[in-house]
Design a protein around this motif. Structure first.
Motif, PDB file in Angstrom:
ATOM      1  N   LEU A 182       2.173   7.226  -9.284  1.00 22.95           N
ATOM      2  CA  LEU A 182       0.807   7.658  -8.986  1.00 22.95           C
ATOM      3  C   LEU A 182       0.641   8.037  -7.520  1.00 22.95           C
ATOM      4  CD1 LEU A 182      -1.034   5.110 -11.253  1.00 22.95           C
ATOM      5  CD2 LEU A 182      -1.143   7.602 -11.465  1.00 22.95           C
ATOM      6  N   ALA A 183       1.323   7.331  -6.622  1.00 24.07           N
ATOM      7  CA  ALA A 183       1.282   7.740  -5.218  1.00 24.07           C
ATOM      8  C   ALA A 183       1.835   9.142  -5.057  1.00 24.07           C
ATOM      9  CB  ALA A 183       2.068   6.744  -4.365  1.00 24.07           C
ATOM     10  N   GLU A 184       2.891   9.456  -5.779  1.00 31.48           N
ATOM     11  CA  GLU A 184       3.472  10.799  -5.711  1.00 31.48           C
ATOM     12  C   GLU A 184       2.521  11.869  -6.219  1.00 31.48           C
ATOM     13  OE1 GLU A 184       7.051  10.243  -7.929  1.00 31.48           O
ATOM     14  OE2 GLU A 184       8.146   9.349  -6.230  1.00 31.48           O
ATOM     15  N   GLN A 185       1.534  11.457  -7.018  1.00 27.53           N
ATOM     16  CA  GLN A 185       0.552  12.408  -7.545  1.00 27.53           C
ATOM     17  C   GLN A 185      -0.676  12.554  -6.652  1.00 27.53           C
ATOM     18  OE1 GLN A 185       0.828  14.405 -10.275  1.00 27.53           O
ATOM     19  NE2 GLN A 185       2.942  13.672 -10.442  1.00 27.53           N
ATOM     20  N   GLY A 186      -0.680  11.892  -5.498  1.00 22.79           N
ATOM     21  CA  GLY A 186      -1.762  12.112  -4.550  1.00 22.79           C
ATOM     22  C   GLY A 186      -2.705  10.949  -4.347  1.00 22.79           C
TER      23      GLY A 186
ATOM     24  N   HIS B 155     -11.265  -8.718  -5.298  1.00 17.34           N
ATOM     25  CA  HIS B 155     -10.925  -8.965  -3.896  1.00 17.34           C
ATOM     26  C   HIS B 155     -10.078  -7.831  -3.330  1.00 17.34           C
ATOM     27  CE1 HIS B 155     -12.793 -12.811  -3.607  1.00 17.34           C
ATOM     28  NE2 HIS B 155     -12.006 -13.410  -4.486  1.00 17.34           N
ATOM     29  N   VAL B 156      -9.176  -7.288  -4.128  1.00 17.21           N
ATOM     30  CA  VAL B 156      -8.359  -6.158  -3.649  1.00 17.21           C
ATOM     31  C   VAL B 156      -9.240  -4.925  -3.453  1.00 17.21           C
ATOM     32  CG1 VAL B 156      -6.449  -4.610  -4.227  1.00 17.21           C
ATOM     33  CG2 VAL B 156      -6.217  -7.074  -4.607  1.00 17.21           C
ATOM     34  N   ILE B 157     -10.196  -4.715  -4.326  1.00 15.83           N
ATOM     35  CA  ILE B 157     -11.138  -3.607  -4.121  1.00 15.83           C
ATOM     36  C   ILE B 157     -11.969  -3.846  -2.858  1.00 15.83           C
ATOM     37  CG2 ILE B 157     -13.150  -2.415  -5.076  1.00 15.83           C
ATOM     38  CD1 ILE B 157     -11.929  -2.877  -7.859  1.00 15.83           C
ATOM     39  N   ASP B 158     -12.365  -5.099  -2.615  1.00 16.69           N
ATOM     40  CA  ASP B 158     -13.064  -5.412  -1.360  1.00 16.69           C
ATOM     41  C   ASP B 158     -12.245  -4.963  -0.158  1.00 16.69           C
ATOM     42  OD1 ASP B 158     -15.160  -6.628  -2.738  1.00 16.69           O
ATOM     43  OD2 ASP B 158     -14.394  -8.662  -2.445  1.00 16.69           O
ATOM     44  N   PHE B 159     -10.934  -5.225  -0.212  1.00 11.97           N
ATOM     45  CA  PHE B 159     -10.051  -4.785   0.870  1.00 11.97           C
ATOM     46  C   PHE B 159      -9.974  -3.267   0.922  1.00 11.97           C
ATOM     47  CE2 PHE B 159      -5.647  -3.352   1.782  1.00 11.97           C
ATOM     48  CZ  PHE B 159      -5.610  -3.627   3.137  1.00 11.97           C
ATOM     49  N   ALA B 160      -9.816  -2.644  -0.234  1.00  9.39           N
ATOM     50  CA  ALA B 160      -9.636  -1.187  -0.267  1.00  9.39           C
ATOM     51  C   ALA B 160     -10.815  -0.453   0.352  1.00  9.39           C
ATOM     52  CB  ALA B 160      -9.417  -0.730  -1.708  1.00  9.39           C
ATOM     53  N   VAL B 161     -12.026  -0.903   0.072  1.00  4.72           N
ATOM     54  CA  VAL B 161     -13.197  -0.154   0.553  1.00  4.72           C
ATOM     55  C   VAL B 161     -13.389  -0.286   2.056  1.00  4.72           C
ATOM     56  CG1 VAL B 161     -14.342  -0.262  -1.681  1.00  4.72           C
ATOM     57  CG2 VAL B 161     -14.829  -2.034   0.030  1.00  4.72           C
ATOM     58  N   THR B 162     -12.643  -1.172   2.705  1.00  2.00           N
ATOM     59  CA  THR B 162     -12.697  -1.254   4.170  1.00  2.00           C
ATOM     60  C   THR B 162     -11.723  -0.289   4.829  1.00  2.00           C
ATOM     61  OG1 THR B 162     -10.983  -2.965   4.438  1.00  2.00           O
ATOM     62  CG2 THR B 162     -13.238  -3.711   3.978  1.00  2.00           C
ATOM     63  N   LEU B 163     -10.835   0.311   4.065  1.00  3.86           N
ATOM     64  CA  LEU B 163      -9.852   1.231   4.633  1.00  3.86           C
ATOM     65  C   LEU B 163     -10.480   2.611   4.783  1.00  3.86           C
ATOM     66  CD1 LEU B 163      -6.747   0.183   2.486  1.00  3.86           C
ATOM     67  CD2 LEU B 163      -7.367  -0.608   4.783  1.00  3.86           C
ATOM     68  N   PRO B 164     -10.421   3.192   5.964  1.00  4.37           N
ATOM     69  CA  PRO B 164     -11.124   4.459   6.189  1.00  4.37           C
ATOM     70  C   PRO B 164     -10.592   5.612   5.356  1.00  4.37           C
ATOM     71  CG  PRO B 164      -9.727   3.910   8.065  1.00  4.37           C
ATOM     72  CD  PRO B 164      -9.756   2.702   7.191  1.00  4.37           C
ATOM     73  N   TYR B 165      -9.362   5.514   4.876  1.00  5.09           N
ATOM     74  CA  TYR B 165      -8.780   6.610   4.095  1.00  5.09           C
ATOM     75  C   TYR B 165      -8.963   6.423   2.594  1.00  5.09           C
ATOM     76  CZ  TYR B 165      -5.018   3.146   4.461  1.00  5.09           C
ATOM     77  OH  TYR B 165      -4.295   1.983   4.461  1.00  5.09           O
ATOM     78  N   VAL B 166      -9.666   5.379   2.181  1.00  6.70           N
ATOM     79  CA  VAL B 166      -9.971   5.151   0.773  1.00  6.70           C
ATOM     80  C   VAL B 166     -11.380   5.640   0.469  1.00  6.70           C
ATOM     81  CG1 VAL B 166     -10.468   3.356  -0.937  1.00  6.70           C
ATOM     82  CG2 VAL B 166      -8.374   3.246   0.423  1.00  6.70           C
ATOM     83  N   ASP B 167     -11.522   6.475  -0.559  1.00  9.16           N
ATOM     84  CA  ASP B 167     -12.831   6.917  -1.014  1.00  9.16           C
ATOM     85  C   ASP B 167     -13.367   5.862  -1.985  1.00  9.16           C
ATOM     86  OD1 ASP B 167     -15.038   8.117  -2.188  1.00  9.16           O
ATOM     87  OD2 ASP B 167     -14.153  10.112  -2.163  1.00  9.16           O
ATOM     88  N   ALA B 168     -14.382   5.149  -1.553  1.00  4.60           N
ATOM     89  CA  ALA B 168     -14.900   4.037  -2.351  1.00  4.60           C
ATOM     90  C   ALA B 168     -15.528   4.488  -3.658  1.00  4.60           C
ATOM     91  CB  ALA B 168     -15.929   3.252  -1.530  1.00  4.60           C
ATOM     92  N   ASP B 169     -15.825   5.776  -3.769  1.00  6.84           N
ATOM     93  CA  ASP B 169     -16.406   6.294  -5.008  1.00  6.84           C
ATOM     94  C   ASP B 169     -15.353   6.809  -5.977  1.00  6.84           C
ATOM     95  OD1 ASP B 169     -19.070   5.811  -4.224  1.00  6.84           O
ATOM     96  OD2 ASP B 169     -19.058   7.631  -2.998  1.00  6.84           O
ATOM     97  N   ARG B 170     -14.071   6.679  -5.607  1.00  2.00           N
ATOM     98  CA  ARG B 170     -12.992   7.171  -6.472  1.00  2.00           C
ATOM     99  C   ARG B 170     -11.894   6.104  -6.575  1.00  2.00           C
ATOM    100  NH1 ARG B 170     -10.936  12.801  -4.477  1.00  2.00           N
ATOM    101  NH2 ARG B 170     -11.217  11.885  -2.402  1.00  2.00           N
TER     102      ARG B 170
ATOM    103  N   VAL C 115       0.872  -1.174   0.000  1.00  3.32           N
ATOM    104  CA  VAL C 115       0.000   0.000   0.000  1.00  3.32           C
ATOM    105  C   VAL C 115       0.909   1.224   0.000  1.00  3.32           C
ATOM    106  CG1 VAL C 115      -1.864   1.235   1.143  1.00  3.32           C
ATOM    107  CG2 VAL C 115      -1.800  -1.267   1.238  1.00  3.32           C
ATOM    108  N   LEU C 116       0.851   1.989  -1.072  1.00  4.04           N
ATOM    109  CA  LEU C 116       1.705   3.155  -1.258  1.00  4.04           C
ATOM    110  C   LEU C 116       0.896   4.404  -0.957  1.00  4.04           C
ATOM    111  CD1 LEU C 116       3.316   2.025  -4.640  1.00  4.04           C
ATOM    112  CD2 LEU C 116       4.107   1.536  -2.323  1.00  4.04           C
ATOM    113  N   TYR C 117       1.456   5.263  -0.111  1.00  2.00           N
ATOM    114  CA  TYR C 117       0.740   6.454   0.343  1.00  2.00           C
ATOM    115  C   TYR C 117       1.288   7.708  -0.332  1.00  2.00           C
ATOM    116  CZ  TYR C 117      -0.792   3.286   4.046  1.00  2.00           C
ATOM    117  OH  TYR C 117      -1.318   2.221   4.727  1.00  2.00           O
ATOM    118  N   PRO C 118       0.435   8.705  -0.547  1.00  2.00           N
ATOM    119  CA  PRO C 118       0.901   9.950  -1.146  1.00  2.00           C
ATOM    120  C   PRO C 118       1.711  10.781  -0.157  1.00  2.00           C
ATOM    121  CG  PRO C 118      -1.413  10.121  -0.574  1.00  2.00           C
ATOM    122  CD  PRO C 118      -1.013   8.696  -0.309  1.00  2.00           C
TER     123      PRO C 118
END
Length: 314
Positions: free
Chosen positions: A46-50, A83-98, A9-12
């Motif tokens: 892409l992480a460097e771009q936000g 399955h990776v999207i399933d994981f992503a949408v459980t992360l509070p800092y991920v916007d599930a609509d983007r 998981v790469l963060y901006p």
């Protein structure tokens, strides 16, 4: 039976756990791993771009689970994305609509296929995408798909009865070995230069395939029903220096067939080849010049603030 999928998981820059971020799932090529182009090149950029970027290893490959090892199953590869999207949408800092996806080579074919039916994906980019089904039916089977299927069937029966697994190495051991054996076709040689030298070599990037479990690949089409189902914005990036793996051909095909897409874009890079787009700074830079505004438009880059304090997942 279930297994774990290993991911980076790469963060901006300036990541703030109290905000929500547009997120991109990055999918590696056939025979690759998350530490190679999907994570270290496009994921990092892409992480460097936000963006929050999730680069993961496919099931049966790299550090992910699943047995036996080195299975390349397109259906599973596409299911991994969900399955990776399933994981992503459980992360509070991920916007599930983007949520967007990007994939390289075979991974490009997989993200385009996933987007046909996975409507949580809001935008997709295929970097030099390859339709693995088409490639297996043609060059990888020596244009004898029925012969390949019969051989796979016989080998799978032998293995079920206790015989040794047949694991095929996909590339020469080094560029020198490739030259010595006359394997100088552009894609084969450049793949060897990437995967079998310090340029791109990684422990998880095993360029191997379990032969007996590859039947599904020959019956799979990355672009089936694209005219009807590819509704999201899509971009394909291809190099005009063509090779035997057929990414240029496949990129133009999916672009041409995605007539229902909200916005389809084709980026052709005149002086570059399939493997140049894996990691070489100039062509990657040219690609990113188009990818960044594309994702900005459709994922609305820039974090939105949430009121409550949130803890990032481990």
């Amino acid at each position: 039976m279930a297994w774990d999928i290993a991911a980076l998981v790469l963060y901006p820059p300036g990541f703030d756990k109290s905000k929500q971020y547009p997120t991109i799932v990055s999918v590696h090529p056939f025979g690759s791993c998350k530490e190679q182009t999907s994570g270290a090149v496009y994921g990092k950029a892409l992480a460097e771009q936000g963006y929050v970027v999730i680069a993961y290893d496919a099931s049966y490959q790299g550090e992910s689970g699943g047995s036996p090892r080195w299975i390349e199953d397109p259906t599973q590869r596409v299911e991994d994305i969900s399955h990776v999207i399933d994981f992503a949408v459980t992360l509070p800092y991920v916007d599930a609509d983007r949520i967007g996806v990007i994939g390289v080579c075979g991974g490009g074919g997989y993200v385009l296929n996933a987007t046909l039916t996975e409507k949580r994906i809001k935008a997709v980019v295929g970097i030099t995408p390859v339709n693995l089904g088409r490639l297996f039916r043609e060059g990888f089977s020596n244009f004898d798909p029925i012969g390949a299927l019969n051989a796979m069937a016989a080998q799978r029966t032998a293995e079920a009865r206790g015989g040794e697994l047949q694991v095929n190495e996909l590339l020469p051991a080094s560029p020198e070995v490739a030259k010595a054996n006359g394997l100088t076709e552009r894609d084969v040689f450049e793949a060897t230069d990437y995967y079998k030298t310090p340029r791109g070599q990684q422990p998880g990037g095993a360029t191997r395939m379990l032969f007996s479990h590859a039947q599904n690949t020959l019956g799979w089409d990355a672009f089936g029903f694209a005219e009807l189902l590819m509704t999201q914005p899509m971009m394909v990036v291809v190099g005009q220096k063509v090779g035997a793996f057929g990414a240029y051909r496949d990129g133009l095909e999916i672009y041409g067939r995605s007539t229902a897409s909200a916005d389809r874009q084709l980026v052709e890079l005149q002086d570059w080849s399939h493997y140049d787009l894996y990691d070489k700074p100039e062509p990657v830079g040219l690609a990113m010049e188009r990818i960044v505004p594309f994702f900005e438009q459709y994922l609305e880059a820039g974090a939105s603030v949430r009121s409550e304090a949130l803890e990032p997942a481990e």
